[in-house]
Scaffold this motif. Structure first.
Motif, PDB file in Angstrom:
ATOM      1  N   ASN A  59       0.849  -1.195   0.000  1.00 59.25           N
ATOM      2  CA  ASN A  59       0.000   0.000   0.000  1.00 59.25           C
ATOM      3  C   ASN A  59       0.890   1.253   0.000  1.00 59.25           C
ATOM      4  O   ASN A  59       1.224   1.798   1.045  1.00 59.25           O
ATOM      5  CB  ASN A  59      -0.886  -0.051   1.262  1.00 59.25           C
ATOM      6  CG  ASN A  59      -1.536   1.283   1.567  1.00 59.25           C
ATOM      7  OD1 ASN A  59      -1.826   2.066   0.679  1.00 59.25           O
ATOM      8  ND2 ASN A  59      -1.765   1.539   2.863  1.00 59.25           N
ATOM      9  N   TRP A  60       1.271   1.705  -1.211  1.00 59.86           N
ATOM     10  CA  TRP A  60       2.190   2.839  -1.311  1.00 59.86           C
ATOM     11  C   TRP A  60       1.487   4.164  -1.055  1.00 59.86           C
ATOM     12  O   TRP A  60       2.145   5.179  -0.815  1.00 59.86           O
ATOM     13  CB  TRP A  60       2.858   2.870  -2.685  1.00 59.86           C
ATOM     14  CG  TRP A  60       3.759   1.694  -2.948  1.00 59.86           C
ATOM     15  CD1 TRP A  60       3.556   0.702  -3.858  1.00 59.86           C
ATOM     16  CD2 TRP A  60       4.994   1.376  -2.292  1.00 59.86           C
ATOM     17  NE1 TRP A  60       4.583  -0.223  -3.816  1.00 59.86           N
ATOM     18  CE2 TRP A  60       5.483   0.180  -2.853  1.00 59.86           C
ATOM     19  CE3 TRP A  60       5.735   1.971  -1.270  1.00 59.86           C
ATOM     20  CZ2 TRP A  60       6.666  -0.427  -2.446  1.00 59.86           C
ATOM     21  CZ3 TRP A  60       6.914   1.374  -0.851  1.00 59.86           C
ATOM     22  CH2 TRP A  60       7.369   0.190  -1.436  1.00 59.86           C
ATOM     23  N   ASP A  61       0.166   4.172  -1.115  1.00 59.92           N
ATOM     24  CA  ASP A  61      -0.565   5.443  -0.946  1.00 59.92           C
ATOM     25  C   ASP A  61      -0.241   6.098   0.392  1.00 59.92           C
ATOM     26  O   ASP A  61      -0.131   7.317   0.499  1.00 59.92           O
ATOM     27  CB  ASP A  61      -2.086   5.193  -1.009  1.00 59.92           C
ATOM     28  CG  ASP A  61      -2.521   4.818  -2.414  1.00 59.92           C
ATOM     29  OD1 ASP A  61      -1.710   5.047  -3.344  1.00 59.92           O
ATOM     30  OD2 ASP A  61      -3.628   4.276  -2.567  1.00 59.92           O
ATOM     31  N   VAL A  62      -0.065   5.253   1.403  1.00 63.72           N
ATOM     32  CA  VAL A  62       0.205   5.798   2.734  1.00 63.72           C
ATOM     33  C   VAL A  62       1.552   6.535   2.765  1.00 63.72           C
ATOM     34  O   VAL A  62       1.724   7.503   3.496  1.00 63.72           O
ATOM     35  CB  VAL A  62       0.113   4.680   3.805  1.00 63.72           C
ATOM     36  CG1 VAL A  62       1.337   3.791   3.803  1.00 63.72           C
ATOM     37  CG2 VAL A  62      -0.103   5.268   5.177  1.00 63.72           C
ATOM     38  N   VAL A  63       2.495   6.086   1.928  1.00 65.08           N
ATOM     39  CA  VAL A  63       3.806   6.746   1.863  1.00 65.08           C
ATOM     40  C   VAL A  63       3.644   8.151   1.275  1.00 65.08           C
ATOM     41  O   VAL A  63       4.145   9.132   1.827  1.00 65.08           O
ATOM     42  CB  VAL A  63       4.796   5.922   1.007  1.00 65.08           C
ATOM     43  CG1 VAL A  63       6.160   6.598   0.958  1.00 65.08           C
ATOM     44  CG2 VAL A  63       4.920   4.503   1.543  1.00 65.08           C
TER      45      VAL A  63
END
Lengths: 328, 501
Positions: B433-437
């Motif tokens: 889940n790269w969105d959180v980065v």
């Protein structure tokens, strides 16, 4: 007396030195100096000039990261080290405290092992001598890391052994925390040092083997026991060796650095107890980049070590026994 | 004999004289006030003139000979053995690309990099480019970096592809633009999915603003209180009891719930809100939220037992290639993007995921790390060094370095498919889940937790000593320890001010 006689002889020889040198003597002197010159150049380049440079640095506010901003500040660094910076005094006291614990234990243990190795009753002495000397071959950094594992509060075998043997809780948060307890840490560091007694043991052994056996034979005839022989013959006759070891040990202790630096990067953990003088010097010079102040601290330690050594030599006449003096 | 001594003396004096001729004369202190009175435009002009002079000097190279640019690596990423080969390959590609500059890389182990660089600068042998270097590395050499503004202007370098906040990130008062954004590393929560599954606990929220649904299906705000409860529930002793139970055996903990891994008191303080140890007057201060964060951590170590303290820190069950989290016995950590890399999480025997940073009193703060490349003032070839810098940071080549160092691109144009490529290269079998980065960037700490302090290293040393004491000593009066720290920091700051004066 011998010294006075020597000086008198020198005075008498003085006119001889002033005598004009012959061509051959001059040539010999030139060759002599030529052969000496590599050492002289090395001494000047790698000892004398850096020492002079560090003395000059001690008068500057000098940060190696911005060398162009170096400013001459006179004796401000010296004033700070001697009168203002409390950490200098504290780190010096810590060093002395550690030396007072470590040096007698290390020297005493080395002497004890040497006495055992010199005993007629011990079988396989050569093997033991080798075994006791072997740890000296291991780099000190490795020794420190090995011992930090041995003394680990959770998994170190010393704590596990104590726990199994006595039933006392030695591991865990309530256990014996050799490297984290301010009251135990100097003893833990002393233990590292005990692994490196090989050199001291060999020198003590050489001293012990130099004690004339006829003295022991005569004492035995007089009915002396081992304690009397030890205190009345052995120890007095090896006092030059003890003196030598004491001087070296003291200078080494004043420069104590590697173990605290390897174990905790010189943070002084626990509670600043391991921020010894040389650790503080290193921090100031190479971590905080106060190179000028670091140079001052280095010179201060040099002066202290010199004074301590002079005092030790001054006391030597009262307790160090040189057989040769008696013969004269 | 006399002649010989005279000869030796002449040789020594001559060598001193030669050395003196070769060494740059230090600037006289009297010149400084004059420089202060000049306007910024005048200063820029002067700097440009200085650089032109340096360029002229640099131009006195042998015809056809390449200008050698030394690139120093070691203050941040890049000194790990697996990065050597790709960095060397990058240098080879650069050298093959043109015939005016020869790039030479010097990789120095991080442990000795600070001393090595200081020695090189002091000896007048400064490298031409240093990096990647973070804020901490940069501020350790305060005053040693070149202001890039004249070079940026002279070369008409386009900064529009960077977030203006990130450009500002490298602007230092009285020193100028010390870097151009290269890589950024937001922080977030990383959790061990296997430990959550084993305990039957739902995963932490995957996005900001989302509540945490606990084991009973109850929705809770994702904040420090919720995190504490969850972390205690996930801290387990050898008998299988968790830290919320009375029978929990604190002497035999085998799994912990939480850790702010690999950070210092400033980083942990920032978990509760951004702040600084230096107030606007240059005096020492401890922000209130930092005090709370430190006390929370202390309780986590010695009261609630959900964070590994100094004693447990050395325990075998918490050792792994990427520190305690990669051991598989730590449920959650707060960490930066640089940790999401094969060396730390590539071979771990458990599944993991990324989650949002929890809020403290309604505010989320996700501390930020950022890397750049700097040009030291002592560089003999700043213009050529800047050319290399622009190559390194260019749209075409920045990705090559970012892949080596595991950084998220600071260039907006490169951020689009960066994570897709990164996942494909480093974690092809995972769905991350790269969105959180990306979302974490919006909660970056201002001021940055690594920003400048007087006597940077000495101050760091002092607060680390304070922290070590807390981590290793139960039953302390934390407030009293904080007050002692505050006094000591004030003493250090005052001493630094005296030296500057």
């Amino acid at each position: 007396m011998a010294l006075v006689e020597g000086i008198r002889n020198l005075k008498e020889e003085k006119p001889k030195i002033r005598k004009k040198m012959s061509k051959r003597e001059k040539k010999e002197a030139r060759w002599g100096l030529l052969f000496l010159s590599p050492w002289m150049i090395g001494f000047i380049a790698f000892y004398l000039l850096p020492m002079i440079a560090s003395l000059v640095f001690s008068l500057y506010d000098f940060n190696p990261a911005v060398p162009d901003e170096a400013t001459f500040i006179g004796f401000a660094n010296w004033r700070r080290a001697l009168f203002e910076d409390q950490e200098v005094r504290k780190s010096f006291i810590r060093t002395i405290h550690f030396t007072a614990i470590s040096l007698p234990i290390t020297l005493g243990f080395a002497l004890f092992v040497a006495l055992l190795m010199n005993s007629k009753r011990v079988i396989g002495k050569n093997l033991y001598r080798t075994l006791f000397y072997m740890p000296t071959m291991i780099p000190v950094v490795a020794v420190v890391l090995i011992w930090s594992g041995v003394l680990n509060e959770q998994t170190g075998w010393i704590n596990i052994f104590i726990e199994k043997l006595t039933g006392i809780q030695a591991t865990g948060t309530e256990g014996i925390r050799w490297l984290a307890n301010p009251k135990l840490v100097y003893y833990a560091y002393t233990m590292f040092g005990l692994w490196g007694i090989g050199n001291a043991m060999i020198i003590f052994l050489a001293g012990l083997q130099g004690v004339p056996t006829e003295l022991y034979e005569a004492a035995e005839i007089d009915g002396a026991n081992w304690l009397t022989k030890l205190t009345k013959i052995t120890l007095p006759l090896i006092t030059p060796v003890i003196f030598y070891q004491l001087v070296l040990g003291l200078i080494y202790s004043l420069q104590y650095f590697l173990a605290p630096f390897v174990l905790n990067s010189g943070t002084g953990f626990p509670e600043g107890k391991t921020r010894f003088y040389m650790v503080y010097f290193y921090k100031q010079s190479f971590t905080f980049f106060n190179m000028g102040y670091g140079a001052t601290l280095a010179w201060l330690m040099f002066i202290v070590a010199l004074i301590v050594t002079i005092i030790l030599f001054g006391t030597a006449r009262y307790w160090v026994y040189y057989e040769a003096e008696d013969l004269q | 004999m006399k002649k010989l001594w005279i000869l030796i003396t002449i040789v020594v004096i001559a060598s001193f004289a030669l050395y003196a001729c070769d060494t740059q004369a230090p600037e006289t202190p009297e010149e400084e006030p004059v420089a202060e009175e000049t306007t910024s435009e005048e200063m820029e002009e002067e700097e440009t003139e200085e650089m032109e002079e340096e360029e002229e000097e640099a131009e006195v190279e042998e015809p056809g000979e390449k200008v050698q640019i030394r690139w120093f690596v070691g203050l941040g990423a890049g000194s790990d053995e697996p990065t050597f080969e790709p960095q060397n390959a990058f240098v080879e590609r650069f050298n093959a690309s043109q015939d005016e500059i020869e790039l030479v890389i010097e990789i120095v182990d991080n442990d000795v990099a600070y001393d090595t660089l200081a020695t090189q600068i002091a000896a007048g042998n400064a490298p031409d480019i240093v990096g990647p270097v973070g804020i901490r590395g940069r501020d350790s050499f305060k005053g040693a970096w070149m202001d890039l503004t004249p070079l940026i202007e002279a070369n008409d370098y386009d900064l529009s592809d960077f977030d203006p906040n990130m450009v500002q990130f490298y602007q230092v008062q009285e020193e100028g633009q010390l870097g151009i954004p290269f890589a950024i590393f937001p922080s977030f929560v990383i959790y061990n999915k296997d430990l959550f599954d084993e305990a039957g606990a739902p995963y932490p929220p995957a996005s900001y603003g989302e509540p945490y649904v606990d084991i009973n299906g109850e929705e809770k705000p994702w904040n420090i209180e919720t995190l504490t409860d969850l972390a205690m529930f996930l801290s387990v002793d050898a008998n299988g009891n968790d830290a919320t139970m009375e029978e929990f055996d604190t002497e035999n903990i085998v799994q912990f719930g939480w850790m702010n891994q690999w950070t210092d008191p400033r980083g942990i303080g920032t978990f509760f809100g951004a702040g600084s140890l230096v107030d606007e007057n240059g005096d020492a201060q401890i922000p209130e939220q930092w005090r709370e964060a430190w006390k929370w951590t202390y309780d986590g170590w010695w009261e609630d037992w959900f964070i590994p303290n100094g004693v447990y820190g050395g325990a075998d069950f918490l050792q792994g290639p990427g520190g305690p989290f990669s051991s598989g016995n730590l449920a959650m950590i707060h960490m930066h993007m640089w940790y999401v890399a094969p060396w730390a999480l590539g071979d771990v025997p458990f599944d993991w995921g990324l989650a949002a940073t929890p809020a403290y009193e309604g505010t989320v703060t996700s501390k930020m790390h950022a890397d750049t490349f700097g040009i030291p003032k002592g560089s003999d070839h700043p213009e050529e060094a800047f050319q290399v810098l622009t190559y390194m940071l260019s749209e075409e080549h920045a990705n090559e370095l970012l892949t080596i160092y595991g950084g998220m691109p600071a260039r907006l144009s490169l951020q689009g498919d960066y994570f897709e490529q990164y996942e494909e290269t480093n974690f092809p079998d995972k769905d991350i889940n790269w969105d959180v980065v990306v979302d974490s960037m919006a909660y970056a700490d201002k001021p940055n937790h690594e920003s400048w302090m007087p006597s940077f290293q000495e101050t760091t040393d002092r607060y680390n000593e304070f922290w070590n004491k807390l981590a290793n000593t139960p039953d302390l009066d934390v407030d009293a320890e904080i007050e002692i720290l505050l006094q000591d920091l004030q003493t250090i700051f005052e001493a630094a001010e005296e030296i500057e004066e």
